[in-house]
Design a protein around this motif. Structure first.
Motif, PDB file in Angstrom:
ATOM      1  N   SER A   1      -9.068  -9.328 -26.872  1.00  0.00           N
ATOM      2  CA  SER A   1      -7.657  -9.477 -26.253  1.00  0.00           C
ATOM      3  C   SER A   1      -7.350  -8.093 -25.210  1.00  0.00           C
ATOM      4  CB  SER A   1      -6.507  -9.381 -27.590  1.00  0.00           C
ATOM      5  OG  SER A   1      -6.644  -8.200 -28.171  1.00  0.00           O
ATOM      6  N   THR A   2      -8.105  -7.125 -25.508  1.00  0.00           N
ATOM      7  CA  THR A   2      -7.942  -6.009 -24.447  1.00  0.00           C
ATOM      8  C   THR A   2      -8.736  -6.128 -23.161  1.00  0.00           C
ATOM      9  OG1 THR A   2      -9.275  -4.552 -25.705  1.00  0.00           O
ATOM     10  CG2 THR A   2      -7.232  -4.419 -26.557  1.00  0.00           C
ATOM     11  N   ALA A   3      -9.873  -6.971 -23.434  1.00  0.00           N
ATOM     12  CA  ALA A   3     -10.543  -7.208 -22.361  1.00  0.00           C
ATOM     13  C   ALA A   3      -9.623  -7.616 -21.196  1.00  0.00           C
ATOM     14  CB  ALA A   3     -11.661  -8.160 -22.512  1.00  0.00           C
ATOM     15  N   ASP A   4      -8.775  -8.500 -21.322  1.00  0.00           N
ATOM     16  CA  ASP A   4      -8.107  -9.155 -20.148  1.00  0.00           C
ATOM     17  C   ASP A   4      -7.269  -7.904 -19.597  1.00  0.00           C
ATOM     18  OD1 ASP A   4      -9.177 -11.550 -20.535  1.00  0.00           O
ATOM     19  OD2 ASP A   4      -7.672 -12.337 -21.730  1.00  0.00           O
ATOM     20  N   ASP A   5      -6.650  -7.106 -20.325  1.00  0.00           N
ATOM     21  CA  ASP A   5      -5.904  -5.934 -19.722  1.00  0.00           C
ATOM     22  C   ASP A   5      -6.802  -5.050 -18.866  1.00  0.00           C
ATOM     23  OD1 ASP A   5      -3.687  -7.199 -21.110  1.00  0.00           O
ATOM     24  OD2 ASP A   5      -4.006  -5.591 -22.931  1.00  0.00           O
ATOM     25  N   GLU A   6      -7.884  -4.716 -19.243  1.00  0.00           N
ATOM     26  CA  GLU A   6      -8.848  -3.947 -18.665  1.00  0.00           C
ATOM     27  C   GLU A   6      -9.241  -4.228 -17.420  1.00  0.00           C
ATOM     28  OE1 GLU A   6     -12.127  -3.018 -21.283  1.00  0.00           O
ATOM     29  OE2 GLU A   6     -10.724  -2.080 -22.600  1.00  0.00           O
ATOM     30  N   HIS A   7      -9.100  -5.648 -17.121  1.00  0.00           N
ATOM     31  CA  HIS A   7      -9.562  -6.265 -15.788  1.00  0.00           C
ATOM     32  C   HIS A   7      -8.523  -6.338 -14.757  1.00  0.00           C
ATOM     33  CE1 HIS A   7     -13.750  -6.726 -17.171  1.00  0.00           C
ATOM     34  NE2 HIS A   7     -13.518  -7.333 -18.243  1.00  0.00           N
ATOM     35  N   GLU A   8      -7.216  -6.080 -15.380  1.00  0.00           N
ATOM     36  CA  GLU A   8      -6.061  -6.301 -14.678  1.00  0.00           C
ATOM     37  C   GLU A   8      -5.998  -4.957 -13.564  1.00  0.00           C
ATOM     38  OE1 GLU A   8      -1.676  -6.626 -15.751  1.00  0.00           O
ATOM     39  OE2 GLU A   8      -2.727  -7.950 -17.184  1.00  0.00           O
ATOM     40  N   GLU A   9      -5.564  -5.457 -12.104  1.00  0.00           N
ATOM     41  CA  GLU A   9      -5.671  -4.567 -11.300  1.00  0.00           C
ATOM     42  C   GLU A   9      -4.154  -3.568 -11.410  1.00  0.00           C
ATOM     43  OE1 GLU A   9      -7.393  -3.242  -8.632  1.00  0.00           O
ATOM     44  OE2 GLU A   9      -9.057  -4.139  -9.732  1.00  0.00           O
ATOM     45  N   PRO A  10      -4.337  -2.396 -11.306  1.00  0.00           N
ATOM     46  CA  PRO A  10      -2.918  -1.581 -11.449  1.00  0.00           C
ATOM     47  C   PRO A  10      -2.255  -1.723 -10.240  1.00  0.00           C
ATOM     48  CG  PRO A  10      -4.782   0.066 -11.110  1.00  0.00           C
ATOM     49  CD  PRO A  10      -5.319  -1.338 -11.220  1.00  0.00           C
ATOM     50  N   ALA A  11      -1.130  -1.897 -10.440  1.00  0.00           N
ATOM     51  CA  ALA A  11      -0.076  -1.983  -9.175  1.00  0.00           C
ATOM     52  C   ALA A  11      -0.169  -0.525  -8.583  1.00  0.00           C
ATOM     53  CB  ALA A  11       1.375  -2.192  -9.511  1.00  0.00           C
ATOM     54  N   ALA A  12       0.170  -0.547  -7.106  1.00  0.00           N
ATOM     55  CA  ALA A  12       0.005   0.572  -6.264  1.00  0.00           C
ATOM     56  C   ALA A  12       1.323   1.014  -6.119  1.00  0.00           C
ATOM     57  CB  ALA A  12      -0.501   0.032  -4.756  1.00  0.00           C
ATOM     58  N   LEU A  13       1.598   2.498  -6.141  1.00  0.00           N
ATOM     59  CA  LEU A  13       2.634   3.116  -5.824  1.00  0.00           C
ATOM     60  C   LEU A  13       2.835   3.304  -4.414  1.00  0.00           C
ATOM     61  CD1 LEU A  13       5.244   4.412  -6.951  1.00  0.00           C
ATOM     62  CD2 LEU A  13       3.871   6.684  -6.638  1.00  0.00           C
ATOM     63  N   HIS A  14       4.063   2.557  -3.766  1.00  0.00           N
ATOM     64  CA  HIS A  14       4.261   2.723  -2.467  1.00  0.00           C
ATOM     65  C   HIS A  14       5.747   3.278  -2.229  1.00  0.00           C
ATOM     66  CE1 HIS A  14       4.063   1.502   1.754  1.00  0.00           C
ATOM     67  NE2 HIS A  14       4.973   0.988   1.945  1.00  0.00           N
ATOM     68  N   VAL A  15       5.645   4.156  -0.920  1.00  0.00           N
ATOM     69  CA  VAL A  15       6.826   4.631  -0.532  1.00  0.00           C
ATOM     70  C   VAL A  15       7.288   4.262   0.847  1.00  0.00           C
ATOM     71  CG1 VAL A  15       7.893   6.827  -0.081  1.00  0.00           C
ATOM     72  CG2 VAL A  15       6.741   6.921  -1.989  1.00  0.00           C
ATOM     73  N   ASP A  16       8.275   3.541   1.229  1.00  0.00           N
ATOM     74  CA  ASP A  16       8.285   3.283   2.535  1.00  0.00           C
ATOM     75  C   ASP A  16       9.288   4.353   2.976  1.00  0.00           C
ATOM     76  OD1 ASP A  16       9.152   2.111   4.805  1.00  0.00           O
ATOM     77  OD2 ASP A  16      10.383   0.755   4.188  1.00  0.00           O
ATOM     78  N   PHE A  17       8.785   5.242   3.878  1.00  0.00           N
ATOM     79  CA  PHE A  17       9.478   6.340   4.355  1.00  0.00           C
ATOM     80  C   PHE A  17       9.240   6.458   6.082  1.00  0.00           C
ATOM     81  CE2 PHE A  17       8.532  11.135   5.198  1.00  0.00           C
ATOM     82  CZ  PHE A  17       9.921  11.417   5.465  1.00  0.00           C
ATOM     83  N   ASP A  18      10.492   6.258   6.653  1.00  0.00           N
ATOM     84  CA  ASP A  18      10.269   5.947   8.037  1.00  0.00           C
ATOM     85  C   ASP A  18      11.602   6.795   8.617  1.00  0.00           C
ATOM     86  OD1 ASP A  18       9.524   5.381  10.679  1.00  0.00           O
ATOM     87  OD2 ASP A  18      10.383   3.112  10.513  1.00  0.00           O
ATOM     88  N   PRO A  19      11.644   8.314   8.735  1.00  0.00           N
ATOM     89  CA  PRO A  19      12.685   9.045   9.330  1.00  0.00           C
ATOM     90  C   PRO A  19      12.871   8.551  10.860  1.00  0.00           C
ATOM     91  CG  PRO A  19      10.665  10.297   9.028  1.00  0.00           C
ATOM     92  CD  PRO A  19      10.524   9.092   8.686  1.00  0.00           C
ATOM     93  N   PRO A  20      13.881   8.800  11.254  1.00  0.00           N
ATOM     94  CA  PRO A  20      14.212   8.501  12.769  1.00  0.00           C
ATOM     95  C   PRO A  20      13.106   9.401  13.728  1.00  0.00           C
ATOM     96  CG  PRO A  20      15.980  10.049  11.962  1.00  0.00           C
ATOM     97  CD  PRO A  20      15.086   9.702  10.768  1.00  0.00           C
ATOM     98  N   GLU A  21      12.668   8.916  14.774  1.00  0.00           N
ATOM     99  CA  GLU A  21      11.888   9.562  15.638  1.00  0.00           C
ATOM    100  C   GLU A  21      12.212  10.727  16.101  1.00  0.00           C
ATOM    101  OE1 GLU A  21       9.877   6.836  18.367  1.00  0.00           O
ATOM    102  OE2 GLU A  21       9.510   5.117  16.754  1.00  0.00           O
ATOM    103  N   THR A  22      13.529  10.796  16.431  1.00  0.00           N
ATOM    104  CA  THR A  22      13.968  11.765  17.196  1.00  0.00           C
ATOM    105  C   THR A  22      15.417  12.392  16.571  1.00  0.00           C
ATOM    106  OG1 THR A  22      15.194  10.676  18.912  1.00  0.00           O
ATOM    107  CG2 THR A  22      12.933  11.670  19.582  1.00  0.00           C
ATOM    108  N   ALA A  23      15.731  13.582  16.764  1.00  0.00           N
ATOM    109  CA  ALA A  23      17.338  14.315  16.618  1.00  0.00           C
ATOM    110  C   ALA A  23      17.291  15.476  17.354  1.00  0.00           C
ATOM    111  CB  ALA A  23      17.099  14.496  15.075  1.00  0.00           C
ATOM    112  N   GLU A  24      18.344  15.837  17.535  1.00  0.00           N
ATOM    113  CA  GLU A  24      19.146  17.000  17.960  1.00  0.00           C
ATOM    114  C   GLU A  24      19.046  18.075  17.317  1.00  0.00           C
ATOM    115  OE1 GLU A  24      19.316  17.184  21.454  1.00  0.00           O
ATOM    116  OE2 GLU A  24      18.834  14.848  21.445  1.00  0.00           O
ATOM    117  N   ALA A  25      18.925  19.372  17.579  1.00  0.00           N
ATOM    118  CA  ALA A  25      18.926  20.529  17.014  1.00  0.00           C
ATOM    119  C   ALA A  25      20.341  20.665  16.290  1.00  0.00           C
ATOM    120  CB  ALA A  25      18.458  21.716  17.746  1.00  0.00           C
TER     121      ALA A  25
END
Length: 149
Positions: free
Chosen positions: A27-51
């Motif tokens: 029963s645990t053999a199936d769990d061991e073959h399962e691919e772990p999910a990936a942690l993903h961060v969608d991080f997209d700051p603005p390309e430019t800004a003013e001081a």
């Protein structure tokens, strides 16, 4: 005769224990073959800004297809390009639905590099982006990237 009975009982006990442990491993053999999910961060700051302008940095955190509403840590580390030793950290606020934000004011005309340090589900990732503030020019050798741990 008693020796044979004891030997038979020991062999029977070992056989039963062996059968139980092999069932559990199936029963645990199936769990061991399962691919772990990936942690993903969608991080997209603005390309430019003013001081002097305040910029809202936003990270959307997912684990596989699931929005992470309870990340252990989301912090933005930022510094002027080529001056990592002078970095600053700001804790992101959990906005719900996997979104984490922080407001940062970039004071000088410069290219700033930013890590979104993110820990969730016993994983850590730190995508890196850059923002050009004012009339600064980006050094493409060190600008965008990601470090995963």
């Amino acid at each position: 005769m008693k020796k044979y009975i004891w030997a038979a009982l020991i062999i029977l006990t070992l056989a039963l224990l062996s059968a139980c442990s092999s069932e559990g491993s199936d029963s645990t053999a199936d769990d061991e073959h399962e691919e772990p999910a990936a942690l993903h961060v969608d991080f997209d700051p603005p390309e430019t800004a003013e001081a002097g302008e305040t910029v809202t940095l936003k990270a959307t955190v997912t684990y596989g297809d699931e929005l992470v509403k309870d990340a252990e840590e989301v912090q933005f580390e930022y510094w002027k390009q080529d001056h990592k030793d002078s970095s600053s950290m700001v804790q992101a606020a959990n906005q719900g639905n996997g979104i984490y934000t922080a407001d940062v004011t970039f004071e000088d005309n410069a290219v700033y590099e930013i890590y979104a340090h993110t820990s969730a589900r016993e994983l850590h990732t730190m995508p890196k982006e850059a923002i050009v503030v004012g009339d600064a020019e980006e050094n493409s050798d060190t600008a965008n990237g990601s470090d995963n741990h």
